[in-house]
Design a protein around this motif. Structure first.
Motif, short mmCIF file in Angstrom:
data_model
loop_
_atom_site.label_atom_id
_atom_site.label_comp_id
_atom_site.label_asym_id
_atom_site.label_seq_id
_atom_site.Cartn_x
_atom_site.Cartn_y
_atom_site.Cartn_z
N SER A 247 45.98 29.83 28.99
CA SER A 247 44.26 29.78 28.87
C SER A 247 44.04 30.04 27.30
O SER A 247 43.01 29.59 26.88
N LYS B 255 44.49 51.59 29.79
CA LYS B 255 44.47 51.09 31.15
C LYS B 255 45.43 51.20 31.96
O LYS B 255 45.65 51.89 32.95
N CYS C 174 46.83 38.58 35.32
CA CYS C 174 47.97 38.84 34.73
C CYS C 174 48.86 39.57 35.88
O CYS C 174 48.82 40.68 35.69
N MET D 56 33.71 29.84 34.11
CA MET D 56 34.65 28.84 33.97
C MET D 56 35.87 29.09 34.76
O MET D 56 36.39 29.98 34.95
N GLN D 57 36.22 28.06 35.65
CA GLN D 57 37.38 28.31 36.72
C GLN D 57 38.03 27.27 36.57
O GLN D 57 37.48 25.86 36.79
N CYS E 283 45.56 46.82 41.29
CA CYS E 283 45.99 47.23 40.23
C CYS E 283 47.13 48.21 40.06
O CYS E 283 48.10 48.19 39.47
N PRO F 262 36.36 47.81 44.18
CA PRO F 262 35.74 47.06 45.36
C PRO F 262 35.08 48.35 46.07
O PRO F 262 35.09 49.37 46.16
N GLY G 229 37.65 32.51 34.35
CA GLY G 229 38.23 32.97 35.56
C GLY G 229 37.00 33.79 36.47
O GLY G 229 36.72 34.80 36.18
N VAL G 230 36.61 33.07 37.45
CA VAL G 230 35.54 33.66 38.36
C VAL G 230 36.25 34.22 39.56
O VAL G 230 35.95 33.83 40.56
N GLY G 231 37.09 35.23 39.08
CA GLY G 231 37.72 36.00 40.60
C GLY G 231 36.97 37.19 40.91
O GLY G 231 35.89 37.28 40.64
N PHE G 232 37.73 38.09 41.14
CA PHE G 232 37.04 39.16 41.71
C PHE G 232 36.61 39.83 40.61
O PHE G 232 35.21 40.45 40.91
N VAL G 233 36.76 40.22 39.46
CA VAL G 233 36.19 40.87 38.32
C VAL G 233 35.36 39.94 37.75
O VAL G 233 34.17 40.23 37.42
N GLY G 234 35.68 38.52 37.40
CA GLY G 234 34.82 37.65 36.49
C GLY G 234 33.69 37.08 37.03
O GLY G 234 32.36 37.34 36.42
N VAL H 233 36.72 48.03 37.47
CA VAL H 233 35.77 47.63 38.69
C VAL H 233 36.45 48.31 39.93
O VAL H 233 37.74 48.34 39.98
#
Ligand SMILES: NC(=O)c1ccc[n+]([C@@H]2O[C@H](COP(=O)([O-])OP(=O)(O)OC[C@H]3O[C@@H](n4cnc5c(N)ncnc54)[C@H](O)[C@@H]3O)[C@@H](O)[C@H]2O)c1
Length: 552
Positions: free
Chosen positions: A163, A274, A140, A77-78, A329, A220, A48-53, A218
Motif C-alpha cells: 500500500s 507503542k 501489520c 479506502m478499502q 495487540c 474496544p 483500511g476501514v478495519g477496526f481502527v480505520g 484504541v
C-alpha cells in the motif's frame, strides 16, 4: 465470467466491482471532491476501514473548525477483496461495519455519511491523488509458526509495503502520510521512506515523502470512539515539516486540548513507544502466571492477594491475567519489536528475554484451564473424553464481543483435542468466526487449529443463544470471561438449569467465597485459576456435611 461476492457478517452479498464500476466510482468521487474543495474542506483518505480505520475516519469526518463548520472530507479506502469489500457499501449507507458496544459510533457514522456528508468510502486507489492527508490504518500482523514460541515467527509486512508503494504512485508531494499502524520499530524511516522515495524519483518528484507516525491506543468496548478522540497521543515526523504537519493535523481532529500530544524526535521513537507500552502490559500480566500456579498449589486466593496489593498507589495497575491475554495487540506487538531488531536493524545477538517470555506465557496460559477442567471432572468420576462442557464467554475481555486471540479459543481447542464436546455462550456474539470459518479465518492457514488435533468438528460450533438451554446437562461450566451477565449467576439457579451437579471452573475471579461454598454444598466441584483456597472451602463444607449441617 462468474460474479464474485463479498459477504457481510450478517450474510448480505455484495458483488465485487468490475472495471466498469471503477470508472463510475472515479467520476462520482471527482464530482464530490470538487464540491468539498469549494467548501474549503481538507481531503483526508483513511487507508483500511478495519477496526481502527472506521472509527478514526468517523472522528476526522466529525471535525469542525472554530466556527463550528465541518472542516474535513474523509474518504475511507478499502481494497475490494472478497473478505473486506462489503465494508464499503455498508459504510456508504451510513452503517458502521464494526459492531461496537459504544453508543457513539453508529450515530456518528450515520451523521457524517448522511447528514453532514463528510464521510464516504471507496475501493479505488485513484482517490489518493486528491488527498491532503492520508491516514494509514492497514494491519501489520506478526505470524507465529508455533504455539508458545514467539521467536519462531515473522512480521507480515507485505500489505503495508504494497500500500505504501501504491500511495507513492498517486499522492502529491505535499500530501502528509500519517502511519497509525503498529509497526516494527524502524518501519517509517527504513521501509516506508525508501519505498516511497524510489517511486517519487521515478515520477520525477524531488521532494521527500512527508511521512509521520502516530500510533493508536484504541480500546474496544463502550469508550471506543473516546479512546481515539479523547486520549493522549504520541507522534513524530520524518523531518521538521512532517512533524509540524502531523501536530497540526492531530490538533485539529482529536482533543489535544485536554489530552496534549507528546511529540518525539524521530518516528522510530514513536514506533518503539507503542511496542514498549504493550510489551510492558504483556509482561506485568505474564509474570502473574507463575504466582497463579503458586497460589493454586498452596491454598492461596490470588484474587484477594492482588486486591490487597492494589491499594498501594505504586501497584494499582496490577491485574489478574484471566485465561490468557488476547486482543489484537498484546500477543503480537512485542514480536514486531524482536523481528525489527534482527530484520530491519540487522543485529544477530539475542537481547530479548523478557518480552518473548511474556508473550509465550500469555499465549499458552489458557491450556491450564483444560487441565483444571480435567481434574475437576476426575474428582467427580467423570472422564473428560465423554464430558459435555459449556464455556461462558468467548471474548478476550469483559463486556465486548471481540474474540481475537481470546483465551477461550484455546480452552475450546484444547478440550476438543482431549475429546470433550464443547458448547459456548457469549451475550455479545452471534458467531465465533475463528471456529465457523476456521479454514479461512483470520486468513487461510493462520487458524490456531493448526496447533491442535481433532479440530475439524469445531467448524460446526454455533454460539448458544439461550443461557438456560446451554446450561442444560453440562458436566462442566467454565466461567471464562467477566461479562456482567455472568457475575450475578446464583449457584442454586445454575444447578437447577443444569439439572445435575457440575464441575465449575472459574478463570477470572468471578466467584466469591460464598458462591464457591454454595457450589460445594450443592455437590459440585470447583476449581479456579489462581484460586488455591477453594480446597479449604471444600474441606470446610465436607466437615459440615459430616456433622449433618448442609442443606442441599
Ligand atoms: N484493534 C485494536 O484494538 C487496535 C488497537 C490499537 C492499535 N491497533 C493497530 O491498528 C492497526 C489496524 O488494526 P485494525 O484492528 O484496524 O486491523 P483490521 O484488520 O481490522 O483493518 C485493516 C484494514 O485494512 C485493509 N487493507 C489492507 N491492505 C489494504 C490496502 N492495500 N489498501 C486498503 N486497505 C487495505 C484491510 O482489508 C482491513 O479492512 C494495526 O496496526 C493494529 O495493531 C489496533
Amino acid at each position: 465470467m462468474s460474479i464474485e461476492y463479498s459477504v457481510s457478517p450478517e450474510g448480505k452479498r455484495f458483488p465485487i466491482p468490475v472495471p466498469e464500476d471503477h470508472k463510475k466510482e472515479l467520476s462520482r468521487l471527482k464530482k464530490e471532491i470538487a464540491k468539498q474543495k469549494q467548501l474549503n474542506r481538507e481531503i483526508v483518505v483513511v487507508m483500511g476501514v478495519g477496526f481502527v480505520g472506521v472509527a478514526m475516519a468517523a472522528v476526522i469526518a466529525d471535525t469542525v473548525d472554530k466556527k463550528g463548520k465541518p472542516s474535513k472530507f474523509v474518504i475511507g479506502m478499502q481494497r475490494p477483496s472478497i473478505r473486506s469489500y462489503w465494508k464499503i457499501p455498508i459504510l456508504n449507507k451510513g452503517i458502521s461495519p464494526v459492531i461496537s458496544e459504544d453508543q457513539e459510533l453508529a450515530p456518528m457514522i450515520k451523521r457524517c455519511v448522511l447528514d453532514k456528508k463528510t464521510l464516504t468510502a471507496t475501493f479505488i486507489y485513484e482517490v489518493l491523488s486528491f488527498a491532503d492527508v492520508v491516514v494509514v490504518d492497514i494491519q501489520c500482523d506478526y505470524i507465529k509458526e508455533s504455539l508458545g514460541d514467539v521467536h519462531n515467527g515473522h512480521a507480515e509486512m507485505s500489505p503495508l509495503e504494497e500500500s505504501l508503494a501504491i500511495m507513492a504512485e498517486h499522492i502529491t508531494p505535499d500530501t502528509l502520510v500519517l502511519i497509525e499502524t503498529t509497526v516494527a520499530p524502524g518501519t517509517t524511516e527504513q521501509i516506508a521512506y525508501p519505498i516511497m522515495k524510489k517511486v517519487f524519483q521515478r515520477r520525477g518528484i524531488k521532494k521527500d515523502p512527508l511521512l509521520a507516525h502516530s500510533f493508536e491506543r484504541v480500546m474496544p468496548g463502550k469508550n471506543y470512539v473516546a479512546s481515539i478522540r479523547d486520549f493522549w497521543r504520541v507522534c513524530s515526523g520524518i523531518n521538521r515539516h512532517a512533524r509540524d504537519r502531523v501536530v497540526t493535523f492531530l490538533s485539529e481532529v482529536i482533543n489535544t486540548r485536554d489530552y496534549p500530544l507528546t511529540v518525539l524526535d524521530k518516528p522510530i521513537e514513536s514506533e518503539t513507544a507503542k511496542i514498549v507500552e504493550n510489551s510492558y502490559r504483556a509482561t506485568i500480566l505474564a509474570f502473574l502466571d507463575e504466582w497463579s500456579l503458586f497460589a493454586e498449589n498452596n491454598g492461596v486466593d490470588l484474587i484477594k492477594v492482588i486486591n490487597a496489593i492494589k491499594v498501594r498507589p505504586t501497584h494499582s495497575n496490577i491485574i489478574f491475567p484471566g485465561p490468557g491475554i488476547g486482543g489484537y495487540c498484546l500477543p503480537k506487538d512485542g514480536g514486531l519489536g524482536i523481528w525489527a531488531y534482527k530484520h530491519i536493524h540487522g543485529f544477530e545477538d539475542n537481547i530479548f528475554r523478557i518480552t518473548p517470555l511474556a508473550i509465550n506465557v500469555n499465549d499458552t496460559r489458557a491450556l491450564h484451564v483444560a487441565q483444571l477442567t480435567r481434574d475437576a471432572l476426575r474428582n467427580m468420576s467423570r472422564p473428560i473424553a465423554a464430558a459435555d462442557i459449556l464455556v461462558l464467554g468467548a471474548s478476550y475481555r469483559e463486556d465486548v464481543g471481540d474474540t481475537r486471540y481470546s483465551g477461550s479459543e484455546l480452552i475450546v481447542r484444547k478440550l476438543t483435542e482431549m475429546g470433550a464436546e464443547l458448547k459456548v455462550h457469549d451475550p455479545y456474539l452471534t458467531h465465533w468466526w475463528e471456529f465457523e470459518k476456521q479454514g479461512t479465518y483470520p486468513k487461510k492457514g493462520y487458524s490456531l487449529s493448526r496447533f491442535f488435533h481433532n479440530q475439524e468438528k469445531l467448524s460446526n460450533l454455533k454460539m448458544q443463544k439461550n443461557l438456560k438451554e446451554a446450561l442444560k446437562g453440562a458436566d462442566a461450566i467454565i466461567f471464562a470471561v467477566r461479562h456482567k451477565q455472568y457475575l450475578g449467576l446464583d449457584p442454586d439457579e445454575v444447578k437447577k438449569m443444569v439439572g445435575n451437579t457440575a464441575a465449575i471452573i472459574d478463570c477470572f475471579g468471578i466467584l466469591d467465597d460464598k458462591k464457591i461454598r454454595r457450589y460445594f454444598e450443592l455437590g459440585c466441584e470447583v476449581k479456579g485459576l489462581g484460586r488455591g483456597h477453594v480446597r479449604r472451602i471444600k474441606d470446610e463444607v465436607r466437615m459440615q456435611g459430616m456433622r449433618g449441617k448442609v442443606k442441599k
